[in-house]
Design a protein around this motif. Structure first.
Motif, short mmCIF file in Angstrom:
data_model
loop_
_atom_site.label_atom_id
_atom_site.label_comp_id
_atom_site.label_asym_id
_atom_site.label_seq_id
_atom_site.Cartn_x
_atom_site.Cartn_y
_atom_site.Cartn_z
N ILE A 104 -25.33 84.69 22.96
CA ILE A 104 -24.74 85.33 21.77
C ILE A 104 -25.10 86.83 21.73
O ILE A 104 -24.23 87.67 21.43
CB ILE A 104 -25.22 84.61 20.49
CG1 ILE A 104 -24.62 83.20 20.45
CG2 ILE A 104 -24.83 85.40 19.25
CD1 ILE A 104 -25.25 82.28 19.42
N ILE A 105 -26.34 87.14 22.05
CA ILE A 105 -26.75 88.55 22.06
C ILE A 105 -25.95 89.34 23.10
O ILE A 105 -25.46 90.44 22.81
CB ILE A 105 -28.27 88.66 22.35
CG1 ILE A 105 -29.05 88.27 21.09
CG2 ILE A 105 -28.65 90.07 22.80
CD1 ILE A 105 -30.53 88.09 21.32
N LYS A 106 -25.79 88.77 24.29
CA LYS A 106 -25.01 89.45 25.33
C LYS A 106 -23.56 89.65 24.89
O LYS A 106 -22.97 90.71 25.10
CB LYS A 106 -25.06 88.64 26.62
CG LYS A 106 -24.31 89.33 27.78
CD LYS A 106 -24.39 88.51 29.06
CE LYS A 106 -23.63 89.22 30.18
NZ LYS A 106 -23.66 88.46 31.44
N PHE A 107 -23.00 88.62 24.27
CA PHE A 107 -21.59 88.69 23.83
C PHE A 107 -21.39 89.85 22.85
O PHE A 107 -20.48 90.67 23.02
CB PHE A 107 -21.17 87.37 23.18
CG PHE A 107 -19.80 87.42 22.56
CD1 PHE A 107 -18.66 87.35 23.34
CD2 PHE A 107 -19.66 87.56 21.18
CE1 PHE A 107 -17.40 87.42 22.76
CE2 PHE A 107 -18.40 87.63 20.59
CZ PHE A 107 -17.27 87.55 21.39
N GLU A 124 -24.45 82.04 13.88
CA GLU A 124 -23.74 82.16 15.15
C GLU A 124 -24.04 80.98 16.07
O GLU A 124 -23.15 80.47 16.76
CB GLU A 124 -24.10 83.48 15.85
CG GLU A 124 -23.68 84.74 15.09
CD GLU A 124 -22.19 84.84 14.89
OE1 GLU A 124 -21.42 84.55 15.82
OE2 GLU A 124 -21.77 85.21 13.77
N VAL A 125 -25.29 80.54 16.09
CA VAL A 125 -25.66 79.38 16.92
C VAL A 125 -24.93 78.13 16.43
O VAL A 125 -24.41 77.34 17.23
CB VAL A 125 -27.19 79.16 16.90
CG1 VAL A 125 -27.56 77.81 17.52
CG2 VAL A 125 -27.90 80.29 17.64
N ARG A 168 -9.36 82.37 16.08
CA ARG A 168 -10.17 83.40 15.42
C ARG A 168 -11.64 83.33 15.85
O ARG A 168 -12.41 84.23 15.53
CB ARG A 168 -10.08 83.26 13.90
CG ARG A 168 -8.70 83.57 13.32
CD ARG A 168 -8.76 83.70 11.81
NE ARG A 168 -9.18 82.49 11.16
CZ ARG A 168 -8.35 81.53 10.72
NH1 ARG A 168 -7.04 81.67 10.89
NH2 ARG A 168 -8.82 80.46 10.13
N GLU A 169 -12.00 82.27 16.55
CA GLU A 169 -13.40 82.07 16.94
C GLU A 169 -13.70 82.82 18.23
O GLU A 169 -13.36 82.39 19.33
CB GLU A 169 -13.70 80.57 17.12
CG GLU A 169 -15.13 80.26 17.49
CD GLU A 169 -16.11 80.95 16.56
OE1 GLU A 169 -16.69 81.96 17.00
OE2 GLU A 169 -16.28 80.49 15.41
N GLU A 170 -14.37 83.95 18.10
CA GLU A 170 -14.66 84.81 19.26
C GLU A 170 -15.60 84.14 20.26
O GLU A 170 -15.50 84.34 21.47
CB GLU A 170 -15.27 86.13 18.80
CG GLU A 170 -14.35 87.00 17.97
CD GLU A 170 -15.03 88.29 17.56
OE1 GLU A 170 -14.51 89.36 17.93
OE2 GLU A 170 -16.09 88.22 16.91
N LEU A 171 -16.52 83.32 19.76
CA LEU A 171 -17.55 82.74 20.63
C LEU A 171 -16.98 81.71 21.61
O LEU A 171 -17.70 81.27 22.51
CB LEU A 171 -18.65 82.10 19.78
CG LEU A 171 -19.49 83.07 18.94
CD1 LEU A 171 -20.57 82.32 18.18
CD2 LEU A 171 -20.13 84.14 19.82
#
Length: 406
Positions: free
Chosen positions: A6-9, A60-61, A95-98
């Motif tokens: 998540i941090i890298k993204f 986010e997780v 809409r979910e970027e992850l």
């Protein structure tokens, strides 16, 4: 595990270097190891990095973990054909970027392709399929078989039924617990005039749909099973099964399915030369269909033929109906129905010679090229009877050979 991805993204999204992100928090090396899940890290560091990125890491997780559950929910909605729910989930996932960093991204792409196929967008779906095929050796066993299922559906939509059968039969049930594909196999075998196999797979899909309480698909499978039965000794039983299906459609509030059942019931009456009943049910089916759809034109053709053979409506009125059908077919570039309504007009105008010339030189070659098995068989039988009646022995023998060895 999830925190580093998540941090890298978000770091890459906001175009920050590892040095910029870690300034006054931790070293570039530590950032790199966190992102690659190669080290342990303190909660405080993750909190500081999250604050700098402007994200709530806990939220986010949860979003990343929930993607898998959401995908299976989407798949179920697609199988059940719950259009409102599947559209809503599609919009949420878009809409979910992850999703891009999720380990289930390939599953998402394949379900996206299936969603597009359900909306008849085979061109965009095939783009996705081709991309996934390039990394097929990296797919999980589940995704490998999901790819086969989606590809089989793509072949079905493009009327390549042999390729569809080969692809769908390669699915491994131990890795992909979705017997829904039996229904697509049944449809393919039905289209290729293989009633025993069509019935076999339709029955298997029927059990699955019953088990999952998918009542609209139960209707589809039941109808497919009924139309494989050609034993006229069971005439009353088959008719009653169709009528029970019509009641089921009303209970499920499924007008599209009711239209298909009505059409198939009409065909059963037509096959038995009960033209009055056939024309009535064809007309009822047409009332539930969009007037420019192929399904409408198919029922219109059946209605006109029933009324013609039963001498139920004046020819002038039938010609008018056929001309309307031809106009709709031309306006929508529906080649099959252009041929069918041209043939109808020759028939209604008693132009026998022109009818059979058009059938042999124009319509039949198109049916063969497109793989329209039903129309091929019907055309060959008509041509054989015509040649035999006209004592055109060589042509009759040639057509008889085609009927024996299609």
């Amino acid at each position: 595990m999830y925190e580093g991805k998540i941090i890298k993204f978000y770091r890459e999204k906001y175009k920050l270097t590892q040095e910029q992100l870690g300034k006054d928090i931790c070293s570039v090396t530590h950032i790199s190891k966190i992102e690659c899940a190669q080290t342990t890290y303190a909660t405080d560091i993750i909190t500081l990095l999250s604050k700098r990125l402007g994200i709530n890491m806990e939220l986010e997780v949860k979003k990343l973990i929930n993607i898998k559950q959401q995908l299976f929910k989407w798949h179920e909605a697609i199988i059940m054909q719950l259009f409102d729910e599947m559209d809503q989930i599609n919009n949420e996932l878009e809409r979910e970027e992850l999703i891009k960093i999720s380990e289930h991204n390939n599953m998402y792409q394949l379900l996206r392709a299936r969603y597009l196929l359900l909306h008849n967008n085979s061109h965009e779906a095939f783009k996705i399929i081709k991309k996934i095929q390039k990394i097929e050796n990296k797919l999980t066993p589940y995704d490998t078989n999901l790819l086969k299922h989606v590809l089989g559906i793509y072949y079905m939509l493009n009327e390549d039924y042999i390729a569809a059968i080969q692809t769908l039969k390669a699915i491994q049930n131990e890795f992909y617990n979705n017997p829904e594909y039996y229904y697509q196999l049944a449809v393919a075998y039905h289209t290729l005039q293989s009633p025993v196999l069509a019935y076999y797979y339709a029955e298997k899909s029927h059990h699955f749909f019953e088990y999952t309480n998918n009542y609209p698909k139960v209707i589809d499978a039941e109808m497919l099973m009924i139309i494989q039965v050609k034993d006229d000794d069971d005439d009353e039983e088959i008719i009653n099964r169709f009528k029970n299906l019509i009641k089921s459609c009303d209970l499920c509030n499924a007008p599209d399915r009711k239209a298909r059942v009505l059409h198939n019931l009409a065909f059963e009456y037509f096959r038995r030369k009960k033209y009055d009943q056939a024309s009535w049910y064809y007309k009822e089916s047409m009332l539930l269909k969009k007037s420019e759809s192929p399904a409408y034109l198919l029922s219109l053709e059946g209605y006109i033929l029933s009324a013609f053979h039963g001498d139920l409506i004046p020819n002038k009125k039938l010609i008018h109906h056929a001309e309307n059908g031809l106009t709709i077919a031309k306006n929508n570039n529906q080649l099959l129905y252009i041929h069918l309504f041209k043939l109808l007009l020759y028939l209604l105008k008693s132009k026998e010679k022109e009818y059979y010339q058009y059938l042999s030189s124009k319509a039949l070659p198109m049916f063969v090229k497109s793989g329209y098995t039903f129309w091929i068989q019907r055309s060959k039988k008509e041509l054989y009877n015509y040649y035999y009646k006209k004592k055109l022995t060589d042509e009759a023998l040639e057509m008889a050979q085609f009927l024996i060895n299609p």
